[in-house]
Design a protein around this motif. Sequence first.
Motif, mmCIF file in Angstrom:
data_model
loop_
_atom_site.group_PDB
_atom_site.id
_atom_site.type_symbol
_atom_site.label_atom_id
_atom_site.label_comp_id
_atom_site.label_asym_id
_atom_site.label_seq_id
_atom_site.Cartn_x
_atom_site.Cartn_y
_atom_site.Cartn_z
ATOM 1 N N ALA A 97 12.560 54.771 88.250
ATOM 2 C CA ALA A 97 11.539 55.133 89.319
ATOM 3 C C ALA A 97 10.724 54.134 89.956
ATOM 4 O O ALA A 97 10.663 53.965 91.218
ATOM 5 C CB ALA A 97 10.499 56.236 88.573
ATOM 6 N N MET A 98 10.463 52.891 89.217
ATOM 7 C CA MET A 98 9.737 51.990 89.761
ATOM 8 C C MET A 98 10.876 50.819 90.390
ATOM 9 O O MET A 98 10.436 50.429 91.287
ATOM 10 C CB MET A 98 9.130 50.860 88.604
ATOM 11 N N ALA A 99 12.270 50.749 89.933
ATOM 12 C CA ALA A 99 13.043 50.169 90.525
ATOM 13 C C ALA A 99 13.341 50.729 92.014
ATOM 14 O O ALA A 99 13.312 50.116 92.863
ATOM 15 C CB ALA A 99 14.231 50.089 89.808
ATOM 16 N N ALA A 100 13.407 52.039 92.067
ATOM 17 C CA ALA A 100 13.799 53.059 93.342
ATOM 18 C C ALA A 100 12.814 52.385 94.383
ATOM 19 O O ALA A 100 12.759 52.454 95.415
ATOM 20 C CB ALA A 100 13.895 54.209 92.890
ATOM 21 N N ARG A 101 11.340 52.586 94.057
ATOM 22 C CA ARG A 101 10.423 52.128 94.797
ATOM 23 C C ARG A 101 10.157 50.804 95.143
ATOM 24 O O ARG A 101 9.089 50.523 96.035
ATOM 25 C CB ARG A 101 9.085 52.746 94.116
ATOM 26 N N GLY A 102 10.639 49.937 94.361
ATOM 27 C CA GLY A 102 10.536 48.384 94.650
ATOM 28 C C GLY A 102 9.244 48.129 93.970
ATOM 29 O O GLY A 102 8.643 47.067 94.445
ATOM 30 N N ALA A 103 8.686 48.957 93.183
ATOM 31 C CA ALA A 103 7.184 48.341 92.645
ATOM 32 C C ALA A 103 7.322 47.836 91.293
ATOM 33 O O ALA A 103 8.481 47.842 90.695
ATOM 34 C CB ALA A 103 6.311 49.900 92.292
ATOM 35 N N ASP A 104 6.347 47.237 90.797
ATOM 36 C CA ASP A 104 6.081 46.522 89.526
ATOM 37 C C ASP A 104 6.360 47.466 88.575
ATOM 38 O O ASP A 104 5.645 48.398 88.355
ATOM 39 C CB ASP A 104 4.701 45.735 89.484
ATOM 40 N N ALA A 105 7.143 47.079 87.586
ATOM 41 C CA ALA A 105 7.428 47.900 86.449
ATOM 42 C C ALA A 105 6.512 47.796 85.198
ATOM 43 O O ALA A 105 6.716 48.127 84.071
ATOM 44 C CB ALA A 105 8.714 47.682 85.962
ATOM 45 N N THR A 106 5.288 47.189 85.337
ATOM 46 C CA THR A 106 4.240 46.981 84.235
ATOM 47 C C THR A 106 3.937 48.163 83.300
ATOM 48 O O THR A 106 3.696 48.097 82.413
ATOM 49 C CB THR A 106 3.200 46.370 84.672
ATOM 50 N N PRO A 107 3.562 49.310 84.129
ATOM 51 C CA PRO A 107 3.402 50.397 83.788
ATOM 52 C C PRO A 107 4.303 50.906 82.487
ATOM 53 O O PRO A 107 3.907 51.681 81.234
ATOM 54 C CB PRO A 107 3.055 51.522 84.475
ATOM 55 N N CYS A 108 5.625 50.519 82.837
ATOM 56 C CA CYS A 108 6.647 51.094 81.863
ATOM 57 C C CYS A 108 6.505 50.162 80.524
ATOM 58 O O CYS A 108 7.154 50.778 79.503
ATOM 59 C CB CYS A 108 7.941 50.757 82.539
ATOM 60 N N GLN A 109 5.698 49.150 80.310
ATOM 61 C CA GLN A 109 5.849 48.400 79.052
ATOM 62 C C GLN A 109 5.013 49.237 78.056
ATOM 63 O O GLN A 109 5.161 49.004 76.886
ATOM 64 C CB GLN A 109 5.028 47.171 79.279
ATOM 65 N N TRP A 110 4.242 50.283 78.415
ATOM 66 C CA TRP A 110 3.565 51.321 77.642
ATOM 67 C C TRP A 110 4.695 52.113 76.633
ATOM 68 O O TRP A 110 4.761 52.207 75.618
ATOM 69 C CB TRP A 110 2.485 52.073 78.118
ATOM 70 N N ASP A 165 11.304 58.300 78.266
ATOM 71 C CA ASP A 165 10.035 58.105 79.550
ATOM 72 C C ASP A 165 10.331 56.382 79.968
ATOM 73 O O ASP A 165 9.921 56.211 81.079
ATOM 74 C CB ASP A 165 8.871 58.131 78.865
ATOM 75 N N PHE A 166 10.703 55.528 78.998
ATOM 76 C CA PHE A 166 10.701 54.155 79.372
ATOM 77 C C PHE A 166 11.891 53.925 80.425
ATOM 78 O O PHE A 166 11.584 53.576 81.330
ATOM 79 C CB PHE A 166 10.830 53.354 78.312
ATOM 80 N N GLN A 167 13.149 54.752 79.969
ATOM 81 C CA GLN A 167 14.073 54.519 80.957
ATOM 82 C C GLN A 167 13.833 55.149 82.229
ATOM 83 O O GLN A 167 14.241 54.571 83.351
ATOM 84 C CB GLN A 167 15.471 55.064 80.435
ATOM 85 N N ARG A 168 13.292 56.237 82.358
ATOM 86 C CA ARG A 168 12.919 56.877 83.488
ATOM 87 C C ARG A 168 11.837 56.174 84.479
ATOM 88 O O ARG A 168 11.944 56.055 85.779
ATOM 89 C CB ARG A 168 12.290 58.303 83.292
ATOM 90 N N CYS A 169 10.836 55.644 83.860
ATOM 91 C CA CYS A 169 9.917 54.695 84.494
ATOM 92 C C CYS A 169 10.671 53.622 85.112
ATOM 93 O O CYS A 169 10.291 53.328 86.203
ATOM 94 C CB CYS A 169 8.947 54.434 83.465
ATOM 95 N N GLN A 170 11.391 52.785 84.470
ATOM 96 C CA GLN A 170 12.161 51.685 84.986
ATOM 97 C C GLN A 170 13.014 52.188 86.007
ATOM 98 O O GLN A 170 12.998 51.565 87.110
ATOM 99 C CB GLN A 170 13.342 51.257 83.849
#
Length: 87
Positions: free
Chosen positions: A43-56, A36-41
């Motif tokens: 997905a957020m990189a693809a969107r250009g969004a902040d990856a802070t939610p991935c820290q969970w 889930d962490f790798q997928r979140c990273q």
Amino acid sequence: MAEDIKAKLGRYKTAPFDSRFPNQNQTRNCWQNYLDFQRCQRAMAARGADATPCQWYFRVYKSLCPTSWVSVTRVSPRVTRVSPRVT
């Protein structure tokens, strides 16, 4: 929403109960949170969004997984021999 995540991260002590993994052996829980962490990273990189939610996910898998797995996967996430095989 970002404030809620930051508040949860601030109160974070250890991994909460996950009903998908009710047994004492938490190996699959560790592996799933790592994925889930790798997928979140990604997905957020693809969107250009902040990856802070991935820290969970990072904190959960870091607290559940053995330190030898966490140290190896942080260096090279493509190492699969160290990671548990989940089918």
